[in-house]
Design a protein around this motif. Structure first.
Motif, short mmCIF file in Angstrom:
data_model
loop_
_atom_site.label_atom_id
_atom_site.label_comp_id
_atom_site.label_asym_id
_atom_site.label_seq_id
_atom_site.Cartn_x
_atom_site.Cartn_y
_atom_site.Cartn_z
N GLY A 51 -10.47 98.94 52.19
CA GLY A 51 -9.09 98.86 52.63
C GLY A 51 -8.89 98.14 53.94
N SER A 85 -3.64 92.43 48.01
CA SER A 85 -4.88 93.19 47.87
C SER A 85 -6.10 92.27 47.85
CB SER A 85 -4.84 94.04 46.61
OG SER A 85 -4.68 93.22 45.48
N LEU A 141 0.57 99.57 49.24
CA LEU A 141 -0.88 99.48 49.44
C LEU A 141 -1.37 100.77 50.11
CD1 LEU A 141 -1.39 95.87 50.86
CD2 LEU A 141 -2.01 96.71 48.61
N PRO A 142 -2.56 101.20 49.75
CA PRO A 142 -3.12 102.41 50.41
C PRO A 142 -3.67 102.08 51.79
CG PRO A 142 -4.67 101.57 48.83
CD PRO A 142 -3.43 100.73 48.69
N TYR A 143 -3.68 103.08 52.67
CA TYR A 143 -4.27 102.89 53.99
C TYR A 143 -5.79 102.82 53.88
CZ TYR A 143 0.15 103.59 56.39
OH TYR A 143 1.42 103.45 56.85
N ARG A 181 1.90 98.86 53.42
CA ARG A 181 1.31 100.19 53.58
C ARG A 181 2.37 101.20 53.97
NH1 ARG A 181 -4.19 98.49 56.81
NH2 ARG A 181 -5.44 98.08 54.97
N ASN A 182 3.31 100.83 54.82
CA ASN A 182 4.39 101.75 55.20
C ASN A 182 5.30 102.06 54.02
OD1 ASN A 182 3.62 102.10 57.86
ND2 ASN A 182 4.84 100.37 58.59
N LYS A 198 0.83 95.57 56.67
CA LYS A 198 1.29 96.78 57.35
C LYS A 198 2.61 97.27 56.77
CE LYS A 198 -1.07 96.08 61.72
NZ LYS A 198 -0.92 95.84 63.17
#
Length: 69
Positions: free
Chosen positions: A33, A26, A64-66, A59-60, A56
């Protein structure tokens, strides 16, 4: 005037793989983001590519948020 080139923090620590589960991912994101570029992070091209893959994957996996709220 010559700029002093920054050293890649992953090269200095001799990290070959970047884990998508790490909490430091982060730090490479903006408040909205987006992924920070090489000039602002100071990473080499190889580790920047690995960092983007790790972000990536995180996020998947939902770590982590998109986008930021």
């Amino acid at each position: 005037m010559m700029r002093r080139q920054r050293e890649c923090r992953f090269c200095v620590e001799k990290m070959d793989e970047i884990s998508p589960f790490a909490a430091y991912l982060s730090a490479f994101l903006t408040d909205k983001g987006k992924v920070l570029g090489r000039r602002s992070t100071g990473l080499c091209a190889r580790h920047q590519r690995k960092l983007i893959k790790a972000i990536k994957q995180a996020r998947n996996l939902g770590i982590l948020p998109y986008v930021a709220k």
